[in-house]
Design a protein around this motif. Structure first.
Motif, PDB file in Angstrom:
ATOM      1  N   LYS A   1      31.764  31.107  37.844  1.00  0.00           N
ATOM      2  CA  LYS A   1      30.676  31.020  38.472  1.00  0.00           C
ATOM      3  C   LYS A   1      31.216  32.558  39.737  1.00  0.00           C
ATOM      4  O   LYS A   1      32.600  32.331  40.493  1.00  0.00           O
ATOM      5  N   GLY A   2      30.666  33.457  40.055  1.00  0.00           N
ATOM      6  CA  GLY A   2      31.160  34.711  41.059  1.00  0.00           C
ATOM      7  C   GLY A   2      31.909  36.103  40.753  1.00  0.00           C
ATOM      8  O   GLY A   2      31.699  36.477  41.346  1.00  0.00           O
ATOM      9  N   ASP A   3      31.752  35.860  39.087  1.00  0.00           N
ATOM     10  CA  ASP A   3      32.689  36.779  38.441  1.00  0.00           C
ATOM     11  C   ASP A   3      31.917  37.795  38.237  1.00  0.00           C
ATOM     12  O   ASP A   3      30.534  37.832  37.184  1.00  0.00           O
ATOM     13  N   TYR A   4      32.143  39.001  38.747  1.00  0.00           N
ATOM     14  CA  TYR A   4      31.381  40.405  38.162  1.00  0.00           C
ATOM     15  C   TYR A   4      32.273  40.602  36.859  1.00  0.00           C
ATOM     16  O   TYR A   4      34.271  40.822  36.647  1.00  0.00           O
ATOM     17  N   VAL A   5      31.375  41.371  35.811  1.00  0.00           N
ATOM     18  CA  VAL A   5      32.953  41.198  34.724  1.00  0.00           C
ATOM     19  C   VAL A   5      32.384  42.463  34.188  1.00  0.00           C
ATOM     20  O   VAL A   5      30.664  42.993  34.133  1.00  0.00           O
TER      21      VAL A   5
ATOM     22  N   ARG B   1      44.132  60.111  42.554  1.00  0.00           N
ATOM     23  CA  ARG B   1      44.754  59.728  41.817  1.00  0.00           C
ATOM     24  C   ARG B   1      43.730  58.027  41.367  1.00  0.00           C
ATOM     25  O   ARG B   1      44.672  57.936  40.120  1.00  0.00           O
ATOM     26  N   GLY B   2      42.882  58.046  42.236  1.00  0.00           N
ATOM     27  CA  GLY B   2      42.885  56.309  41.190  1.00  0.00           C
ATOM     28  C   GLY B   2      42.705  55.486  42.060  1.00  0.00           C
ATOM     29  O   GLY B   2      42.633  53.852  41.503  1.00  0.00           O
ATOM     30  N   GLN B   3      44.150  54.637  42.808  1.00  0.00           N
ATOM     31  CA  GLN B   3      44.006  53.287  43.088  1.00  0.00           C
ATOM     32  C   GLN B   3      43.439  53.265  44.212  1.00  0.00           C
ATOM     33  O   GLN B   3      43.082  53.937  45.345  1.00  0.00           O
ATOM     34  N   LEU B   4      43.368  51.444  44.201  1.00  0.00           N
ATOM     35  CA  LEU B   4      42.341  51.420  45.536  1.00  0.00           C
ATOM     36  C   LEU B   4      43.023  50.849  46.384  1.00  0.00           C
ATOM     37  O   LEU B   4      44.568  51.007  46.769  1.00  0.00           O
TER      38      LEU B   4
ATOM     39  N   VAL C   1      37.633  41.777  35.144  1.00  0.00           N
ATOM     40  CA  VAL C   1      36.641  40.624  35.723  1.00  0.00           C
ATOM     41  C   VAL C   1      37.522  40.810  37.371  1.00  0.00           C
ATOM     42  O   VAL C   1      38.263  40.782  37.303  1.00  0.00           O
ATOM     43  N   PHE C   2      35.959  40.845  38.345  1.00  0.00           N
ATOM     44  CA  PHE C   2      36.558  40.568  39.741  1.00  0.00           C
ATOM     45  C   PHE C   2      35.554  39.901  40.580  1.00  0.00           C
ATOM     46  O   PHE C   2      34.558  39.576  40.134  1.00  0.00           O
ATOM     47  N   ASN C   3      36.172  39.001  41.042  1.00  0.00           N
ATOM     48  CA  ASN C   3      35.133  37.960  41.426  1.00  0.00           C
ATOM     49  C   ASN C   3      34.924  37.624  43.167  1.00  0.00           C
ATOM     50  O   ASN C   3      35.440  38.781  44.072  1.00  0.00           O
ATOM     51  N   ILE C   4      33.735  37.601  43.492  1.00  0.00           N
ATOM     52  CA  ILE C   4      33.008  38.129  44.769  1.00  0.00           C
ATOM     53  C   ILE C   4      33.950  37.017  46.123  1.00  0.00           C
ATOM     54  O   ILE C   4      33.550  37.715  46.924  1.00  0.00           O
TER      55      ILE C   4
ATOM     56  N   TYR D   1      39.351  45.357  49.122  1.00  0.00           N
ATOM     57  CA  TYR D   1      39.816  44.563  47.272  1.00  0.00           C
ATOM     58  C   TYR D   1      40.971  45.332  46.568  1.00  0.00           C
ATOM     59  O   TYR D   1      40.659  46.754  46.959  1.00  0.00           O
ATOM     60  N   CYS D   2      41.650  44.962  45.754  1.00  0.00           N
ATOM     61  CA  CYS D   2      43.138  45.940  45.222  1.00  0.00           C
ATOM     62  C   CYS D   2      42.832  45.271  43.726  1.00  0.00           C
ATOM     63  O   CYS D   2      42.466  44.635  43.368  1.00  0.00           O
ATOM     64  N   GLU D   3      44.136  45.766  43.061  1.00  0.00           N
ATOM     65  CA  GLU D   3      44.537  45.869  41.667  1.00  0.00           C
ATOM     66  C   GLU D   3      44.904  44.317  41.922  1.00  0.00           C
ATOM     67  O   GLU D   3      44.154  44.030  40.806  1.00  0.00           O
ATOM     68  N   ARG D   4      45.187  43.795  42.424  1.00  0.00           N
ATOM     69  CA  ARG D   4      45.965  42.502  42.438  1.00  0.00           C
ATOM     70  C   ARG D   4      44.907  41.240  42.223  1.00  0.00           C
ATOM     71  O   ARG D   4      45.297  40.350  41.351  1.00  0.00           O
ATOM     72  N   ASP D   5      43.824  41.708  42.215  1.00  0.00           N
ATOM     73  CA  ASP D   5      42.120  40.774  42.076  1.00  0.00           C
ATOM     74  C   ASP D   5      41.078  40.775  41.039  1.00  0.00           C
ATOM     75  O   ASP D   5      40.100  40.106  40.618  1.00  0.00           O
ATOM     76  N   LEU D   6      41.766  42.143  39.929  1.00  0.00           N
ATOM     77  CA  LEU D   6      41.436  42.167  38.960  1.00  0.00           C
ATOM     78  C   LEU D   6      42.062  41.041  37.511  1.00  0.00           C
ATOM     79  O   LEU D   6      43.238  41.618  37.718  1.00  0.00           O
ATOM     80  N   ARG D   7      41.966  41.144  36.233  1.00  0.00           N
ATOM     81  CA  ARG D   7      41.716  40.267  35.728  1.00  0.00           C
ATOM     82  C   ARG D   7      41.429  40.924  34.075  1.00  0.00           C
ATOM     83  O   ARG D   7      39.532  40.967  34.225  1.00  0.00           O
TER      84      ARG D   7
END
Length: 402
Positions: free
Chosen positions: A148-152, A191-194, A258-261, A200-206
């Motif tokens: 629940k809450g994940d964007y894929v 160069r594409g870094q958040l 995946v990123f969770n809302i 949100y940031c790269e730490r939040d991406l699975r």
């Protein structure tokens, strides 16, 4: 997704001979965007990835579209689409039902209770929001447990399937692009870094955590691709001699993630902030925003709900996931609803919502919004779930065309 990852076994130098543990050659595949000019990954297969032993037509789920004419705002009740009896036979590939669409993006919905066939979208990337439930998205890059809450985010042409646990189900909202989907450009460095001000940031991406190997023969893969069918789409089923989950290693900047809302950090202000501060992803000619529980405006005379606004360039599609959306109170909109606010029509809070928001310090609301820059037409799922009343909700039900 310009964020490098590496999994499994890969050679030290790209495009050089690599052998598997049994001495056989590993077959290198470049999966890349925009020809050879954008993000890509290199995958190393146990078997030749282009092998085929059969192909047949796949009749896609209903892709027909009807214009929103006459032009009116609408309220759709998605939770009425699937009965409990249906869910036990519905999967995330063949069972999704088209809500809205144009040449840039298609929005669909499904309540799924069984594992899907293997699937590859050859038209564009997919962003799938998990409204409820759990699943495992198995891909050629590895497995992604989601809930629940994940964007894929699933890149174009990624072979994958949705695995539903025994006796379980998941509610899935599909945003299918005819392009690529990535983080909002306003939050990315050149160069594409958040960047530091991003919500949100790269730490939040699975990403996938390990390679996935399956030994099966003569396996079907369902492919949605460009063609001469409705909306320019067609379907084909390829039968491949070896299971496509045969990647022993890969590396690069293109892969599903995946990123969770709930990890989104909302941006708030002294007065009401416009929708771009809620943006999370974008594709060609559309953006994806999310509205999450948050503290609201702190000016002593702030009006916390949105001001009335005209979507001069956009159709605004709001999927109400949880909480009680302040601006829509009294309209009939609830969890599982979609509102359609088309370009060319001013919209905003329901009667009484402004007064009710005065002095508010916190909004408990959760919604996913898609804004498109070309008009959306209505799919069969929209026609089946339209409440027929929403357009008159600002005038307390008065409607002279009845």
């Amino acid at each position: 997704m310009a964020y490098y990852r590496k999994l499994g076994s890969i050679p030290k130098t790209r495009h050089t001979l690599m052998k598997q543990e049994n001495g056989a050659i590993a077959y290198e595949e470049l999966m890349g965007e925009e020809g050879f000019s954008s993000d890509s990954s290199l995958l190393y297969h146990r078997h030749i990835p282009s092998s085929l032993v059969g192909a047949r037509i796949w009749d896609l789920p209903d892709q027909s579209l009807t214009p929103n004419a006459p032009l009116i705002p609408r309220h759709l009740k998605l939770h009425e689409l699937f009965s409990d009896e249906e869910v036990v036979t519905v999967d995330a590939v063949t069972g999704r039902r088209l809500i809205l669409g144009n040449g840039d993006v298609r929005l669909s919905y499904a309540v799924v209770g069984v594992t899907s066939p293997l699937y590859r979208n050859g038209v564009g990337d997919e962003c799938v929001y998990v409204e409820a439930g759990e699943a495992v998205v198995e891909t050629v890059f590895g497995a992604l447990p989601v809930s629940k809450g994940d964007y894929v985010i699933i890149p174009r042409a990624t072979t994958h399937r949705w695995v539903i646990p025994e006796g379980g189900q998941a509610r899935l909202y599909f945003i299918e692009a005819s392009s690529h989907i990535g983080p909002a450009r306003q939050y990315l460095s050149k160069r594409g870094q958040l960047m530091e001000h991003a919500p949100y940031c790269e730490r939040d991406l699975r990403g996938p955590e390990g390679t996935l190997l399956v030994d099966e023969q003569d396996v079907d893969v369902y492919i949605k691709h460009r063609g001469n069918g409705p909306n320019g789409l067609a379907g084909t089923i390829h039968t491949v001699p070896e299971h496509p989950f045969d990647v022993i290693g890969w590396d690069g900047c293109l892969y599903p993630y995946v990123f969770n809302i709930n990890d989104y950090m909302p941006i708030t202000g002294k007065v009401h902030q416009p929708p771009p501060v809620h943006q999370v992803f974008e594709g060609h000619n559309f953006v994806i925003c999310n509205f999450v529980p948050r503290k609201v405006d702190y000016h002593p005379q702030a009006v916390a709900v949105p001001y009335y606004h005209s979507n001069v360039d956009s159709d605004e599609i709001m999927f109400y996931v949880d909480g009680d959306y302040e601006a829509r109170k009294g309209s009939g909109i609830n969890k599982g609803s979609i509102s359609i606010h088309p370009g060319g029509h001013a919209h905003g809070p329901q009667p009484g919502a402004i007064e009710g928001s005065l002095g508010a310090e916190y909004f408990d609301e959760l919604a996913v919004m898609v804004d498109t820059f070309r008009p959306l037409d209505l799919g069969a799922a929209a026609l089946a779930t339209d409440d027929g009343k929403y357009a008159s909700s600002w005038t307390r039900g008065r409607w002279i065309n009845e």
